[in-house]
Write a protein that holds these residues in place. Structure first.
Motif, PDB file in Angstrom:
ATOM      1  N   THR A 175       0.851  -1.185   0.000  1.00  0.00           N
ATOM      2  CA  THR A 175       0.000   0.000   0.000  1.00  0.00           C
ATOM      3  C   THR A 175       0.894   1.244   0.000  1.00  0.00           C
ATOM      4  N   GLY A 176       0.262   2.412  -0.013  1.00  0.00           N
ATOM      5  CA  GLY A 176       1.015   3.656   0.089  1.00  0.00           C
ATOM      6  C   GLY A 176       1.154   4.117   1.525  1.00  0.00           C
ATOM      7  N   LEU A 177       0.813   3.266   2.494  1.00  0.00           N
ATOM      8  CA  LEU A 177       0.797   3.666   3.903  1.00  0.00           C
ATOM      9  C   LEU A 177       2.163   4.130   4.394  1.00  0.00           C
ATOM     10  N   THR A 178       2.145   5.295   5.030  1.00  0.00           N
ATOM     11  CA  THR A 178       3.324   5.794   5.730  1.00  0.00           C
ATOM     12  C   THR A 178       3.042   5.940   7.225  1.00  0.00           C
ATOM     13  N   PHE A 179       1.753   5.912   7.592  1.00  0.00           N
ATOM     14  CA  PHE A 179       1.379   6.082   8.993  1.00  0.00           C
ATOM     15  C   PHE A 179       0.163   5.217   9.303  1.00  0.00           C
ATOM     16  N   ILE A 180       0.202   4.554  10.452  1.00  0.00           N
ATOM     17  CA  ILE A 180      -0.948   3.762  10.899  1.00  0.00           C
ATOM     18  C   ILE A 180      -0.898   3.665  12.422  1.00  0.00           C
ATOM     19  N   THR A 181      -2.070   3.672  13.040  1.00  0.00           N
ATOM     20  CA  THR A 181      -2.168   3.514  14.490  1.00  0.00           C
ATOM     21  C   THR A 181      -2.580   2.081  14.793  1.00  0.00           C
ATOM     22  N   ILE A 182      -1.788   1.365  15.571  1.00  0.00           N
ATOM     23  CA  ILE A 182      -2.080  -0.025  15.925  1.00  0.00           C
ATOM     24  C   ILE A 182      -2.768  -0.053  17.286  1.00  0.00           C
ATOM     25  N   PRO A 183      -4.000  -0.561  17.376  1.00  0.00           N
ATOM     26  CA  PRO A 183      -4.705  -0.587  18.668  1.00  0.00           C
ATOM     27  C   PRO A 183      -4.092  -1.595  19.643  1.00  0.00           C
ATOM     28  N   GLU A 184      -4.301  -1.361  20.927  1.00  0.00           N
ATOM     29  CA  GLU A 184      -3.706  -2.185  21.977  1.00  0.00           C
ATOM     30  C   GLU A 184      -4.206  -3.622  21.953  1.00  0.00           C
ATOM     31  N   ASN A 185      -5.424  -3.835  21.453  1.00  0.00           N
ATOM     32  CA  ASN A 185      -5.988  -5.187  21.454  1.00  0.00           C
ATOM     33  C   ASN A 185      -5.315  -6.127  20.462  1.00  0.00           C
ATOM     34  N   ILE A 186      -4.536  -5.580  19.533  1.00  0.00           N
ATOM     35  CA  ILE A 186      -3.814  -6.424  18.586  1.00  0.00           C
ATOM     36  C   ILE A 186      -2.596  -7.014  19.296  1.00  0.00           C
ATOM     37  N   THR A 187      -2.580  -8.323  19.415  1.00  0.00           N
ATOM     38  CA  THR A 187      -1.491  -9.001  20.115  1.00  0.00           C
ATOM     39  C   THR A 187      -0.479  -9.617  19.161  1.00  0.00           C
ATOM     40  N   GLU A 188      -0.839  -9.722  17.875  1.00  0.00           N
ATOM     41  CA  GLU A 188       0.069 -10.332  16.903  1.00  0.00           C
ATOM     42  C   GLU A 188      -0.084  -9.659  15.546  1.00  0.00           C
ATOM     43  N   ILE A 189       1.025  -9.311  14.955  1.00  0.00           N
ATOM     44  CA  ILE A 189       1.033  -8.808  13.582  1.00  0.00           C
ATOM     45  C   ILE A 189       1.681  -9.888  12.725  1.00  0.00           C
ATOM     46  N   LYS A 190       0.910 -10.449  11.800  1.00  0.00           N
ATOM     47  CA  LYS A 190       1.373 -11.591  11.024  1.00  0.00           C
ATOM     48  C   LYS A 190       2.432 -11.186  10.004  1.00  0.00           C
ATOM     49  N   SER A 191       3.248 -12.149   9.652  1.00  0.00           N
ATOM     50  CA  SER A 191       4.298 -11.921   8.668  1.00  0.00           C
ATOM     51  C   SER A 191       3.700 -11.447   7.352  1.00  0.00           C
ATOM     52  N   GLY A 192       4.249 -10.366   6.829  1.00  0.00           N
ATOM     53  CA  GLY A 192       3.791  -9.857   5.549  1.00  0.00           C
ATOM     54  C   GLY A 192       2.639  -8.880   5.621  1.00  0.00           C
ATOM     55  N   THR A 193       2.094  -8.639   6.802  1.00  0.00           N
ATOM     56  CA  THR A 193       0.933  -7.766   6.934  1.00  0.00           C
ATOM     57  C   THR A 193       1.175  -6.390   6.331  1.00  0.00           C
ATOM     58  N   PHE A 194       2.374  -5.828   6.576  1.00  0.00           N
ATOM     59  CA  PHE A 194       2.693  -4.496   6.058  1.00  0.00           C
ATOM     60  C   PHE A 194       3.855  -4.538   5.055  1.00  0.00           C
ATOM     61  N   GLU A 195       4.033  -5.660   4.434  1.00  0.00           N
ATOM     62  CA  GLU A 195       5.146  -5.805   3.488  1.00  0.00           C
ATOM     63  C   GLU A 195       5.036  -4.763   2.359  1.00  0.00           C
ATOM     64  N   GLY A 196       6.146  -4.118   2.075  1.00  0.00           N
ATOM     65  CA  GLY A 196       6.167  -3.141   1.002  1.00  0.00           C
ATOM     66  C   GLY A 196       5.679  -1.762   1.382  1.00  0.00           C
ATOM     67  N   ALA A 197       5.321  -1.569   2.666  1.00  0.00           N
ATOM     68  CA  ALA A 197       4.880  -0.247   3.145  1.00  0.00           C
ATOM     69  C   ALA A 197       5.893   0.275   4.161  1.00  0.00           C
ATOM     70  N   LYS A 198       6.172   1.582   4.133  1.00  0.00           N
ATOM     71  CA  LYS A 198       7.104   2.201   5.074  1.00  0.00           C
ATOM     72  C   LYS A 198       6.282   2.953   6.107  1.00  0.00           C
ATOM     73  N   LEU A 199       6.245   2.398   7.305  1.00  0.00           N
ATOM     74  CA  LEU A 199       5.318   2.895   8.310  1.00  0.00           C
ATOM     75  C   LEU A 199       6.010   3.438   9.542  1.00  0.00           C
ATOM     76  N   THR A 200       5.302   4.375  10.215  1.00  0.00           N
ATOM     77  CA  THR A 200       5.638   4.805  11.566  1.00  0.00           C
ATOM     78  C   THR A 200       4.546   4.251  12.467  1.00  0.00           C
ATOM     79  N   TYR A 201       4.879   3.371  13.359  1.00  0.00           N
ATOM     80  CA  TYR A 201       3.883   2.748  14.231  1.00  0.00           C
ATOM     81  C   TYR A 201       3.706   3.591  15.501  1.00  0.00           C
ATOM     82  N   VAL A 202       2.440   3.875  15.843  1.00  0.00           N
ATOM     83  CA  VAL A 202       2.145   4.685  17.025  1.00  0.00           C
ATOM     84  C   VAL A 202       1.247   3.904  17.971  1.00  0.00           C
TER      85      VAL A 202
END
Length: 282
Positions: A255-282
């Motif tokens: 995607t074109g994502l550069t910014f995304i907010t990850i909620p506290e209830n997410i306990t696992e981010i699977k492999s490849g979920t954000f592949e190809g995107a340059k993100l700042t995690y908050v």
């Protein structure tokens, strides 16, 4: 050739003949049948006639039997699917649309679905990049339509957004589920408004929506499926709700994502979920 071999060949030929289908055109005329492949030199609608069940299923000129073979781009313009077709003096209700029936029909503009249709196969409208609207008869027991979108009868599941939709798409207020592939390759959509109450976004739901720059995530959302926003190259930022508990594999890949907010209830981010995107995690 011995008698045993001759008998086996006779049985095989009999089976092949009984397994073939006939291609019927919507205007009441019929194309020839060639080894089970319905075809016509004109631009009519094609059907498989099931004489045992007494029903007809919409297909296209390159479909063979009831398999999953993808057909040619057979259809264009505005299509009104008939409730019945006549073959050999018998009337057959049209009860379904075969998977891939309109596959890659890039010149298709609108489709009207009658009361009689009770099943629509997987990716029946896949690749219909010029399709602007689907309408459904109000008496249809399985499906409904609002604003050209295809919905389940109770309007809780958005099944399909026509590939030719452009600009903003406001999802009807009763919808709680965005089905798998619902917006697949809707490359001209720039924004989508999801209503409060949507709890899940299916697999590949928005994959390939290359112009999608804005989509809200309602506070009711709990799951995002695999590949849900893959290849949404114009999507630069998104805020996920605190209710979200599951994000599928490759959900936001490429995607074109550069910014995304990850909620506290997410306990696992699977492999490849954000592949190809340059993100700042908050």
């Amino acid at each position: 050739m011995n008698k045993s071999t001759s008998k086996i060949l006779s049985i095989l030929l009999l089976f092949m003949a009984s397994a073939s289908w006939t291609g019927a055109r919507a205007d009441g005329g019929f194309g020839e049948t060639k080894n089970g492949w319905p075809f016509d030199n004109g631009n009519g609608l094609y059907f498989f006639i099931d004489s045992e069940a007494g029903t007809a299923v919409l297909t296209n000129s390159e479909m063979k039997s009831e398999g999953s073979t993808k057909g040619a781009n057979s259809y264009s313009g505005n299509i009104d699917i008939p409730e019945t077709v006549i073959f050999n003096g018998n009337i057959y209700p049209v009860v379904g649309i075969q998977e891939y029936a309109f596959y890659n029909s890039t010149g298709l503009k609108t489709v009207a679905i009658p009361e009689s249709i009770t099943s629509i196969g997987s990716e029946a409208f896949s690749g219909c990049t010029g399709l602007e609207a689907i309408t459904v008869d109000n008496l249809n027991p399985q499906y409904a339509s609002i604003g050209g979108l295809l919905l389940s009868k109770n309007q809780k599941t958005l099944l399909y957004c026509p590939g030719g939709k452009s600009g903003e798409c406001a999802v009807p207020t009763k919808v709680t589920t965005i089905a798998n592939n619902a917006f697949l390759d809707c490359s001209n959509l720039t924004s989508v408004v999801l209503p409060d109450g949507v709890t899940s976004i299916g697999e590949s739901a928005f994959q390939g929506c290359s112009s999608l720059a804005s989509i809200n995530m309602p506070s009711s959302l709990t799951t995002i499926g695999d590949n849900a926003f893959r290849d949404c190259t114009s999507l630069q930022s998104i805020q996920l709700p605190s209710t979200l508990t599951s994000i599928g594999t490759y959900a936001f890949a490429y995607t074109g994502l550069t910014f995304i907010t990850i909620p506290e209830n997410i306990t696992e981010i699977k492999s490849g979920t954000f592949e190809g995107a340059k993100l700042t995690y908050v």
